[in-house]
Design a protein around this motif. Structure first.
Motif, short mmCIF file in Angstrom:
data_model
loop_
_atom_site.label_atom_id
_atom_site.label_comp_id
_atom_site.label_asym_id
_atom_site.label_seq_id
_atom_site.Cartn_x
_atom_site.Cartn_y
_atom_site.Cartn_z
N ASP A 1 -2.01 1.12 5.46
CA ASP A 1 -2.48 0.63 4.23
C ASP A 1 -3.43 -0.34 4.55
OD1 ASP A 1 -3.07 -0.69 1.81
OD2 ASP A 1 -1.20 -1.69 1.45
N GLY B 1 -5.67 -2.01 3.12
CA GLY B 1 -5.91 -3.26 2.30
C GLY B 1 -5.14 -4.58 2.78
N LYS B 2 -4.07 -4.07 3.78
CA LYS B 2 -3.35 -5.29 4.36
C LYS B 2 -4.08 -5.48 6.04
CE LYS B 2 1.08 -3.76 2.57
NZ LYS B 2 2.46 -3.44 3.11
#
Length: 263
Positions: free
Chosen positions: A63, A65-66
């Motif tokens: 992910d 986004g992290k």
């Protein structure tokens, strides 16, 4: 107390950067990344299958986004190759961050200092945030800082060797002279190696093989997280000085002395 790692103006709470190579399964990789608490992950761009848009790569398992992606130029032996792969990494990862590696030596995998400096200079001019992987050479580290690199990343020992930090004295000099973060990269085997690097004053460490090839990668990722945190706290706390002789930890003044024999 805030104690963030800052690279090119970007703030990170974790001082552990992890790699994505040599894991036995993608599930192991994801579990280890999550357990490590890292906020920056390296990706070897040349090792991605980008020819088939339908094929899954490790990019599909994380992910993003992290995490801050750190594309690297692993597998590049020349300046031109490294610049080409850095540009490709910018397109793939949508980031100007790049871990610069120029390694023509296929046996020992030691980086080419002169080629690294030239590639770094050109990439900085193109607007990249350059994190160069180098031998623990204080003069080269200072030159890379002077051309605008965002960090310097001296090796502890040979890549993937698990030998720990063989370059302590050189790394200490690099730390003393640096005005950018110093990241110890390569050769770390166990969390105590990472702790020692942070205790010395290094700003962060990068770990791949030691986590990826552990019997339990997720548990080792968690262990490295703890090692990094302990080392940083020890550095901030300030270690005691080294003494040639013992020093009593209990008070010796105003303590009744035993009577002399025969008194």
């Amino acid at each position: 107390m805030s104690d963030e790692l800052v690279i090119a103006g970007k703030k990170f709470n974790s001082r552990l950067i992890v790699g994505t190579g040599r894991y036995r399964t993608m599930e192991d990789m994801v579990a280890a990344v999550e357990a490590s608490g890292t906020e920056m992950i390296t990706v070897a761009i040349r090792r991605l299958d980008l020819d088939d848009p339908t094929a899954k790569t490790l990019l599909d398992f994380i992910d993003w986004g992290k995490y801050q992606m750190l594309p690297n130029t692993a597998g590049c032996a020349t300046v031109e190759e490294a610049i080409f792969v850095a540009r490709l990494g910018r397109e793939v990862g949508q980031t100007n961050f790049v871990k610069l590696e120029v390694i023509p030596d296929h046996k020992y995998l030691f980086p080419d200092g002169a080629a690294t400096l030239e590639a770094a200079r050109r990439l900085v001019e193109e607007g990249f945030v350059v994190l160069p992987y180098i031998h623990a050479d204080p003069v080269l580290a200072k030159n890379l800082e002077d051309v605008g690199c965002a960090t310097v990343m001296p090796l502890g020992s040979a890549i993937g060797s698990g030998q720990g930090i063989h370059t302590r004295e050189e790394v200490r000099i690099i730390i003393e002279q640096a005005n950018v973060p110093v990241v110890v990269d390569a050769g770390l085997a166990v969390p105590s190696d990472a702790s020692q690097a942070l205790e010395m004053g290094a700003d962060a460490v990068l770990v791949n093989t030691a986590i990826a090839q552990a019997n339990d990668p997720a548990l080792m990722g968690e262990a490295f997280k703890a090692g990094v945190e302990a080392g940083r706290k020890a550095f901030l706390a300030g270690r005691i000085g080294v003494r040639q002789y013992a020093a009593a930890s209990s008070p010796t003044t105003d303590v009744p002395q035993p009577a002399a024999a025969g008194a």
